[in-house]
Design an enzyme around this catalytic site. Structure first.
Site, short mmCIF file in Angstrom:
data_model
loop_
_atom_site.label_atom_id
_atom_site.label_comp_id
_atom_site.label_asym_id
_atom_site.label_seq_id
_atom_site.Cartn_x
_atom_site.Cartn_y
_atom_site.Cartn_z
N LYS A 140 0.75 -1.12 -0.12
CA LYS A 140 0.03 -0.06 0.03
C LYS A 140 0.78 1.05 0.00
CE LYS A 140 -4.16 -1.77 2.23
NZ LYS A 140 -4.95 -1.40 3.13
N GLY A 194 -8.38 -6.64 3.99
CA GLY A 194 -9.33 -7.44 5.14
C GLY A 194 -9.47 -6.54 6.41
N GLY A 195 -8.87 -5.36 6.43
CA GLY A 195 -8.90 -4.60 7.70
C GLY A 195 -8.16 -4.77 8.66
N GLU A 237 -1.89 7.46 8.70
CA GLU A 237 -2.93 8.48 7.74
C GLU A 237 -3.63 9.14 8.93
OE1 GLU A 237 -5.50 6.18 5.17
OE2 GLU A 237 -3.78 6.00 3.70
N TYR A 282 -6.87 9.91 10.33
CA TYR A 282 -8.24 9.19 10.55
C TYR A 282 -9.55 10.31 10.29
CZ TYR A 282 -11.80 5.95 12.51
OH TYR A 282 -12.96 5.18 12.72
N LEU A 283 -10.18 9.85 9.10
CA LEU A 283 -11.27 10.56 8.86
C LEU A 283 -12.60 10.23 9.43
CD1 LEU A 283 -10.77 10.95 4.94
CD2 LEU A 283 -9.96 12.57 6.66
N LYS A 285 -17.18 -4.79 3.80
CA LYS A 285 -18.51 -4.45 3.12
C LYS A 285 -19.46 -4.99 3.46
CE LYS A 285 -15.21 -2.28 -0.05
NZ LYS A 285 -14.34 -2.65 -1.21
N GLU A 295 -9.90 2.75 -4.72
CA GLU A 295 -10.75 2.90 -3.33
C GLU A 295 -10.40 4.20 -2.62
OE1 GLU A 295 -11.83 -1.18 -1.85
OE2 GLU A 295 -10.40 -0.43 -0.52
N ARG A 318 -7.98 -6.77 -9.14
CA ARG A 318 -8.64 -7.84 -9.52
C ARG A 318 -10.12 -7.24 -9.48
NH1 ARG A 318 -11.46 -8.01 -4.54
NH2 ARG A 318 -10.08 -7.14 -2.57
P1 ADP Z 1 -7.88 -3.15 3.75
O1 ADP Z 1 -7.05 -3.41 2.64
O2 ADP Z 1 -7.62 -3.76 5.05
O3 ADP Z 1 -9.53 -3.21 3.49
P2 ADP Z 1 -8.51 -0.29 3.27
O4 ADP Z 1 -7.05 0.60 3.30
O5 ADP Z 1 -8.94 -0.60 2.04
O6 ADP Z 1 -7.75 -1.53 4.23
O7 ADP Z 1 -9.61 0.27 4.43
C1 ADP Z 1 -10.53 -0.30 4.72
C2 ADP Z 1 -11.45 0.45 5.31
O8 ADP Z 1 -11.08 0.97 6.57
C3 ADP Z 1 -12.13 1.70 4.61
O9 ADP Z 1 -13.04 1.24 3.53
C4 ADP Z 1 -12.71 2.48 5.50
O10 ADP Z 1 -13.77 2.26 5.91
C5 ADP Z 1 -11.46 2.42 6.59
N1 ADP Z 1 -10.33 3.48 6.65
C6 ADP Z 1 -9.25 3.21 5.96
N2 ADP Z 1 -8.32 4.38 5.76
C7 ADP Z 1 -9.13 5.23 6.71
C8 ADP Z 1 -8.71 6.67 7.05
N3 ADP Z 1 -7.60 7.07 6.87
N4 ADP Z 1 -9.67 7.27 7.86
C9 ADP Z 1 -10.77 6.76 8.45
N5 ADP Z 1 -11.31 5.49 8.03
C10 ADP Z 1 -10.41 4.70 7.04
#
Ligand code: ADP
Length: 450
Positions: A119, A167-168, A203, A205-206, A240, A278, A294
């Site tokens: 990433k 996967g979070g 990052e 955190y939004l 999701k 994303e 993918r």
């Molecule tokens: P993964 O690859 O583990 O799925 P992602 O980077 O796609 O990780 O993030 C998964 C989810 O986590 C996002 O859809 C969002 O809901 C949350 N998220 C990721 N980054 C941030 C951020 N900087 N601030 C708030 N929520 C975030």
């Protein structure tokens, strides 16, 4: 005649294996199914032209067993492999091996899979191509001191994220400077355990973003188009649950602008095949978080509004065909919603594998169910709990919601608990009906139990 594969091996199971089989069949391409011993009776095996058992139930000995899958392709004379999503879909070494054996991997170039799988590399590449990012560290954090410095500069709360994440997992929030050390430590430990790599980045955190992603498709001749956005803000633990196309939060202008930026960036990168970028979207701003190289679980909502078969496009492009149309030919019609139905308790989310004694899928105009279930099927405990995707399409969002409500009422899965009741509750929520939700909304809704 256009270039075409003589036989495609589908290195996956469940609904996505069926989905890919369907596209192949319509294209006149025979398919080979692979399966573990636990899946001998699975629908993707029953409907395939040929099938090969590749190992015992555990995924690492079957669906992740690259040697067994390659051998199955070679002995059956397949000339291409479609990985679906999950399992080997984002494994660049596997894609390399497939190509080294003279077969075609139906997906992007291994170098791009590798780049986006890291990433930090993905964010660096996208920033260089002019795609906006979430504010944060420039690459991997060298240590806690750097984390403190960056967080101090951009302001709390911040998120520590695993470079190899997925996967979070390996993601921890620090609300205040006091919480930073713990977040940093836990994210690294989780990441090392899950991915064998403890590189992390930081990052902002939004607090109330939406998750909006853009579907792209690129051929090997330099043409890139996008098929619009999906809103995947309805999540639990960063997973999701329900997705929509288009997003209730953005209009055609924002879509066109984002689409133009992204397709230009991917053309410069020389990207090929399907991909999803994303973004988090808050206060009218898009910020890139990652790219998936993918097909996505939620691709059907895009297919419904664009009237396009994304798997067919993937296969054509992998065979060397040109897209054959431009961005101006892509039309967006109506609204689509997908519910991910899983074999889980709708309140506790504990998995509920077991025997499905009766199964009735909804139907009618604008309703699509992608599922490998049937009455008498036993959901195995070894794999992802997704058992069906209910997708509805209608001219307006309001009509799509009405169609979703009546489809959920028709849907019957008997014998195991599923998340259908949760979806029925979500559809009735005023915030959902108004399209007024962010990525944190569902978690609060589930916790409130109302
Ligand atoms: P993964 O690859 O583990 O799925 P992602 O980077 O796609 O990780 O993030 C998964 C989810 O986590 C996002 O859809 C969002 O809901 C949350 N998220 C990721 N980054 C941030 C951020 N900087 N601030 C708030 N929520 C975030």
């Amino acid at each position: 005649m256009a270039a075409q594969f003589s036989k495609v091996l589908i290195a996956n199971r469940g609904e996505i294996a069926l989905r890919i089989q369907r596209a192949c069949r319509e294209m006149g391409i025979p398919t080979v199914a692979v399966h573990s011993t636990a899946d001998a009776e699975a629908m993707h095996v029953r409907l395939a032209d040929e099938s090969v058992c590749i190992g015992p139930p555990a995924a690492r000995e079957s669906y992740l067993n690259t040697a067994a899958i390659l051998s199955a392709a070679i002995i059956t004379g397949a000339d291409a492999i479609h990985p679906g999503y999950g399992f080997l879909a984002e494994n660049a070494e596997f894609a390399d091996m497939v190509e080294a054996h003279g077969l075609t991997f139906i997906g992007p170039a291994p170098a791009h899979i590798r780049m986006m799988g890291d990433k930090i590399a993905a964010k660096t590449a996208m920033a260089a191509l002019g795609v906006p990012l979430v504010p944060g560290s420039q690459g991997e954090l060298s240590g806690l001191e750097e984390a403190r410095a960056v967080a101090g500069r951009i302001g709390y709360p911040v998120l520590i994220k695993a470079a190899a994440g997925g996967g979070g997992r390996g993601m921890k929030v620090a609300q205040t400077p006091d919480g930073l050390e713990d977040a940093w430590r836990v994210a690294r430990v989780e990441s090392r355990a899950a991915f064998g790599n403890d590189a992390v980045y930081l990052e902002k955190y939004l607090d109330r973003p939406r998750h909006i992603e853009l579907q792209v498709m690129a051929d090997a001749h330099g043409h890139v188009v996008h098929f619009g956005e999906r809103d995947c803000s309805l999540q639990r633990r960063h997973q999701k649950l329900l997705e929509e196309a288009g997003s209730p939060a953005i209009g055609p202008q924002a879509r066109t602008r984002l689409g133009a930026d992204v397709t230009a960036a991917l053309a410069r990168l020389g990207y090929r095949n399907a991909g999803t970028l994303e973004f988090l979207y808050q206060d009218g701003q898009f910020a890139f978080i990652e790219m998936n190289t993918r097909l996505q679980v939620e691709h059907p909502v895009t297919e419904m509004v664009c009237g396009i078969d994304l798997v067919r496009e993937q296969i054509r492009i992998a065979a060397g065909e040109a897209l054959g149309y431009g961005q101006e030919d892509v039309r967006f019609a109506g609204h689509a919603i997908e519910c991910r139905v899983t074999a889980e308790d709708p309140e506790t989310f504990t998995p509920t594998p077991g025997l499905v004694t009766a199964f009735h899928a909804p139907g009618g105009l604008g309703v699509r169910v992608d599922s490998a279930l049937y009455a008498g099927y036993r959901v195995p405990p070894y794999y992802d709990s997704l058992i069906a995707k209910l997708v509805v399409h209608a001219p307006t969002r309001e009509q799509a919601i009405a169609r979703l409500r009546r489809s959920l009422a028709e849907f019957a899965v008997v014998g195991i608990k599923t998340t259908l009741p949760l979806h029925e509750r979500v559809v009735e929520a005023p915030e959902f009906q108004a399209g007024d939700y962010d990525i944190h909304w569902l978690e609060r809704f589930v916790a409130a139990g109302s």
